[in-house]
Design an enzyme around this catalytic site. Structure first.
Site, PDB file in Angstrom:
ATOM      1  N   GLY A  62       1.662 -57.947 -25.217  1.00  0.00           N
ATOM      2  CA  GLY A  62       2.739 -58.823 -25.701  1.00  0.00           C
ATOM      3  C   GLY A  62       3.806 -58.136 -26.560  1.00  0.00           C
ATOM      4  N   TRP A  90       6.499 -56.373 -25.726  1.00  0.00           N
ATOM      5  CA  TRP A  90       7.887 -56.592 -25.273  1.00  0.00           C
ATOM      6  C   TRP A  90       8.304 -58.044 -25.512  1.00  0.00           C
ATOM      7  CZ3 TRP A  90       9.750 -53.461 -20.374  1.00  0.00           C
ATOM      8  CH2 TRP A  90       9.554 -52.095 -20.622  1.00  0.00           C
ATOM      9  N   ASP A 100       0.806 -61.696 -16.662  1.00  0.00           N
ATOM     10  CA  ASP A 100      -0.038 -60.498 -16.610  1.00  0.00           C
ATOM     11  C   ASP A 100      -1.387 -60.873 -16.023  1.00  0.00           C
ATOM     12  OD1 ASP A 100       0.234 -57.573 -18.334  1.00  0.00           O
ATOM     13  OD2 ASP A 100      -1.731 -58.084 -17.475  1.00  0.00           O
ATOM     14  N   ASP A 113      -0.987 -63.110 -11.214  1.00  0.00           N
ATOM     15  CA  ASP A 113      -0.573 -61.922 -10.471  1.00  0.00           C
ATOM     16  C   ASP A 113       0.866 -62.117  -9.996  1.00  0.00           C
ATOM     17  OD1 ASP A 113      -0.217 -59.903  -8.596  1.00  0.00           O
ATOM     18  OD2 ASP A 113      -2.265 -60.057  -7.825  1.00  0.00           O
ATOM     19  N   LYS A 130       9.579 -50.038 -15.221  1.00  0.00           N
ATOM     20  CA  LYS A 130       8.851 -48.774 -15.283  1.00  0.00           C
ATOM     21  C   LYS A 130       8.742 -48.206 -13.869  1.00  0.00           C
ATOM     22  CE  LYS A 130       4.567 -48.848 -17.323  1.00  0.00           C
ATOM     23  NZ  LYS A 130       4.395 -48.073 -18.538  1.00  0.00           N
TER      24      LYS A 130
END
Ligand SMILES: C[S@@+](CC[C@H](N)C(=O)[O-])C[C@H]1O[C@@H](n2cnc3c(N)ncnc32)[C@H](O)[C@@H]1O
Length: 237
Positions: free
Chosen positions: A92, A94, A110, A126, A190
């Protein structure tokens, strides 16, 4: 980061004790009690990591918070981001950063559970499951102006497999952004191993005004992790 956080951050450690608040011998004893070699390495690294101590002092759940703050220093993606989606939110960090920066509505998803973050709508699920994504999106009153993804697959140790799995998550995040972002919005994800795949990069360049790769200082030098930031989402024609 806030003025308070900046005042507390005195820069990189000047001696080995200051880096973690613990002496090398204490760190060695704690690590020695770990059950296997990889846990030992992880504990040693955590105990000697100045970002871990800094996260504790600033009350962030994860050192990852500083990656987003550093990305924001370069790109200002958080400025004016009123509605945000955070893919791969656990634990958590971010979510906390966005809320402290004035985000009005934030939703996250998540595979892992998290302790509630006041002000954030979180779904354990998911990103590949449409019902989970739909449940997450119920927390927003309109299209997001920022989509974040710090998603990472559990590593298997097989370099090619890990790289393919992470690329698939980043592509999923981009697909999600293309479906939901408000015009003018931003995307940050990312990526590993030299950045976004050529296909993903091509797609991003056609969808956004600007695209760049960033390696924030908080991202460990030995890690293949990078972030791709795209800004100025073009409205679908
Ligand atoms: C590096 S952590 C995120 C840290 C987070 N940004 C923070 O600041 O606390 C990556 C997360 O991606 C999540 N993840 C991986 N695959 C996912 C998927 N298919 N759907 C949702 N989350 C996923 C993992 O469970 C993991 O918690």
């Amino acid at each position: 980061m806030s003025e308070d956080e900046k005042r507390r951050w005195k820069g990189p450690p000047k001696n080995e004790k200051a880096s973690s608040g613990r002496r090398m011998s204490e760190r060695k004893i704690i690590a020695y009690n770990a059950k296997d070699e990889s846990s030992k390495r992880w504990i040693e690294r955590q105990l000697s990591d100045p970002y871990v101590q800094r996260a504790k002092a600033d009350n962030y759940r994860a050192r990852a918070a500083y990656k987003l703050l550093e990305i924001d220093e370069k790109t200002r993606i958080l400025s004016g981001a009123k509605r945000v989606v955070d893919l791969g939110s656990a634990p958590g960090g971010w979510l906390q950063v966005c809320l402290r920066r004035g985000t009005k509505e934030i939703v996250g998803i998540d595979l892992l559970p998290i302790d509630p973050v006041p002000g954030a709508h979180f779904v354990q699920g998911d990103v590949n499951e449409p019902e989970d994504v739909e449940a997450m999106m119920k927390g927003l009153s309109g299209p997001p102006d920022l989509v974040l993804s710090d998603m990472a697959a559990n590593t298997t140790g097989h370099k090619q497999t890990d790289s393919l799995r992470t690329a698939a998550l980043a592509e999923m995040a981009l697909y999600f952004a293309s479906e939901h972002l408000a015009p003018g919005g931003s995307f940050c994800s990312k990526v590993f191993q030299g950045g976004a795949t050529p296909d993903m990069l091509k797609q991003m360049k056609s969808m956004f005004k600007t695209v760049k790769h960033i390696k924030p200082p908080a991202s460990r030098a030995g890690s293949p992790e990078l972030f791709v930031v795209a800004q100025g989402f073009k409205a679908k024609s």
